[in-house]
Scaffold this active site. Structure first.
Site, PDB file in Angstrom:
ATOM      1  N   GLU A  83      21.906   7.708 -31.370  1.00 10.44           N
ATOM      2  CA  GLU A  83      22.597   7.914 -29.875  1.00 10.44           C
ATOM      3  C   GLU A  83      23.581   7.514 -29.923  1.00 10.44           C
ATOM      4  O   GLU A  83      24.034   6.452 -30.589  1.00 10.44           O
ATOM      5  CB  GLU A  83      21.536   7.293 -28.889  1.00 10.44           C
ATOM      6  CG  GLU A  83      20.063   7.970 -28.913  1.00 10.44           C
ATOM      7  CD  GLU A  83      19.247   7.333 -27.768  1.00 10.44           C
ATOM      8  OE1 GLU A  83      19.621   6.257 -26.912  1.00 10.44           O
ATOM      9  OE2 GLU A  83      17.992   7.664 -27.936  1.00 10.44           O
ATOM     10  N   ARG A 122      11.415   5.866 -29.875  1.00 10.01           N
ATOM     11  CA  ARG A 122      12.794   5.912 -30.454  1.00 10.01           C
ATOM     12  C   ARG A 122      12.994   6.878 -31.592  1.00 10.01           C
ATOM     13  O   ARG A 122      12.033   7.606 -32.108  1.00 10.01           O
ATOM     14  CB  ARG A 122      12.858   4.330 -31.446  1.00 10.01           C
ATOM     15  CG  ARG A 122      13.127   3.379 -30.776  1.00 10.01           C
ATOM     16  CD  ARG A 122      14.471   3.066 -29.908  1.00 10.01           C
ATOM     17  NE  ARG A 122      14.280   1.868 -29.058  1.00 10.01           N
ATOM     18  CZ  ARG A 122      14.009   1.758 -27.904  1.00 10.01           C
ATOM     19  NH1 ARG A 122      13.680   2.871 -27.172  1.00 10.01           N
ATOM     20  NH2 ARG A 122      14.235   0.755 -27.192  1.00 10.01           N
ATOM     21  N   HIS A 149      17.924   9.691 -22.817  1.00  9.44           N
ATOM     22  CA  HIS A 149      17.118   8.193 -22.927  1.00  9.44           C
ATOM     23  C   HIS A 149      17.050   7.791 -21.596  1.00  9.44           C
ATOM     24  O   HIS A 149      17.530   6.473 -21.052  1.00  9.44           O
ATOM     25  CB  HIS A 149      17.888   7.432 -23.858  1.00  9.44           C
ATOM     26  CG  HIS A 149      17.027   6.165 -24.433  1.00  9.44           C
ATOM     27  ND1 HIS A 149      17.307   5.743 -25.684  1.00  9.44           N
ATOM     28  CD2 HIS A 149      15.800   5.544 -23.905  1.00  9.44           C
ATOM     29  CE1 HIS A 149      16.420   4.810 -25.896  1.00  9.44           C
ATOM     30  NE2 HIS A 149      15.386   4.617 -24.785  1.00  9.44           N
TER      31      HIS A 149
HETATM   32  C1  DGY Z   1      12.905   0.440 -23.737  1.00 13.58           C
HETATM   33  O1  DGY Z   1      13.100  -0.099 -22.917  1.00 13.58           O
HETATM   34  O2  DGY Z   1      12.890   0.143 -24.773  1.00 13.58           O
HETATM   35  C2  DGY Z   1      13.089   2.304 -23.291  1.00 13.58           C
HETATM   36  O3  DGY Z   1      13.659   2.808 -24.436  1.00 13.58           O
HETATM   37  C3  DGY Z   1      13.732   2.551 -21.967  1.00 13.58           C
HETATM   38  O4  DGY Z   1      13.493   3.909 -21.868  1.00 13.58           O
END
Ligand code: DGY
Length: 325
Positions: free
Chosen positions: A271, A242, A289
């Protein structure tokens, strides 16, 4: 008013197979891309729904949950669930599900690809070619760091961290890791992985530092100015966890000042905004992402989330729903 069929809000379009399955059990409303990234839109809409299938970009706050009189389950279309106030959901008797396991391999592949893209300068080299600058093979053109013999330091040795480590082993890398707890001995042995008890020591001793931990209060800005100053100057940061695990201003400064050699970043603190100084930083691969973005994985994510919803709406026991948090 009681519904004949339960109502499910799916905040964005998801693979068709999942919608077909959900549709057999409930009435669906499918939001437009971005529509429910706004908390006020969710608050206005949610009161009518029995279940919410949401994205990692959907802010499922206390306020949203308190406006949801009929809501029985929130199923996140993601393994990470920092977008959901899980404590508030639990106190309101609303179940929460995520999607562990099904995206592990896609994310492991992606992390390896991102590392290669940074170390071998794929993006800059391709841009050079597209701009018509390729006038012939150059002995000193686009030199990058070789992976064999280098140390990959993994912060967060869960499923995805391990999947990346397995791939990196095949490239001849040594594995070190920092985690809340040591992983099982068999896992350490299979990866020949060394446990390091602090992020500082991991940063100092890694040629590549990879972030694979969830975002929590403890990991918020885990990698900051202090950590960048400990990292070797030739080292590279990879983040597919993240955005807020990294202080982005500190990262941008570290790249601009050459404190570290490069970064591969798939996730951002706010984001879809990307820190403006990252956009101009050297040796930095920035992606929107997409670590889990394969046809297969996204369908499996959607089916896992959808099945949790249907099970809860049917009143099945929690023990039958493995992905409840
Ligand atoms: C998630 O599923 O948490 C991921 O960030 C996907 O890339």
């Amino acid at each position: 008013m009681a519904h004949l069929r339960p109502k499910v809000l799916v905040t964005e379009p998801i693979p068709e197979k999942c919608l077909t399955y959900l549709n057999e059990h409930a009435d669906l409303h499918i939001g437009k891309i971005g529509e429910f990234q706004r908390e006020d839109n969710l608050v206005r809409t949610i009161s009518d729904y029995d279940a919410l299938l949401c994205m990692l970009s959907t802010p499922v706050t206390k306020e949203v949950l308190e406006s949801a009189q009929n809501l029985k389950i929130v199923a996140n279309f993601a393994v990470g669930y920092n977008n959901i106030d899980v404590e508030a959901a639990k106190s309101l008797g609303i179940k929460v599900a995520n999607t562990p396991d099904v995206l592990t391999e896609a994310c492991g592949d992606f992390a390896m690809g991102l590392l290669m893209a940074v170390t071998r300068k794929f993006n800059a080299a391709e841009q050079y070619l597209r701009e018509g600058n390729f006038t012939g093979w150059e002995p000193l053109g686009f030199l990058g760091m070789e992976l064999r013999g280098k140390t990959l330091g993994i912060a967060g040795m869960g499923r995805i961290g391990q999947a990346f480590a397995h791939r990196a082993r095949a490239f001849g890398m040594n594995i070190a890791y920092y985690n809340r707890t040591k992983v099982d001995l068999e896992v350490e042995q299979a990866l020949n992985a060394t446990y390091i008890s602090s992020i500082e020591e991991l940063a100092e001793n890694s040629d590549v530092l990879s972030l694979n931990c969830p975002l929590t209060d403890e990991t918020h800005h885990l990698v900051n100015d202090r950590i960048f100053n400990l990292m070797p100057q030739h080292s590279i940061l990879i983040n597919i966890s993240r955005g807020a695990v990294v202080d982005e201003t500190a990262l941008a400064n570290a790249l601009h000042m050459g404190t570290i050699a490069g970064a591969g970043i798939d996730v951002f603190e706010n984001e879809p905004e990307v820190h403006s100084k990252l956009l101009t930083a050297p040796n930095c691969v920035l992606l929107p992402h997409i670590a889990s973005a394969t046809y297969e994985t996204r369908e499996q994510i959607g089916m896992l989330a959808s099945k949790a919803i249907v099970s809860v709406l049917k009143g099945e026991a929690d023990s039958n729903i493995p992905n409840l948090i």
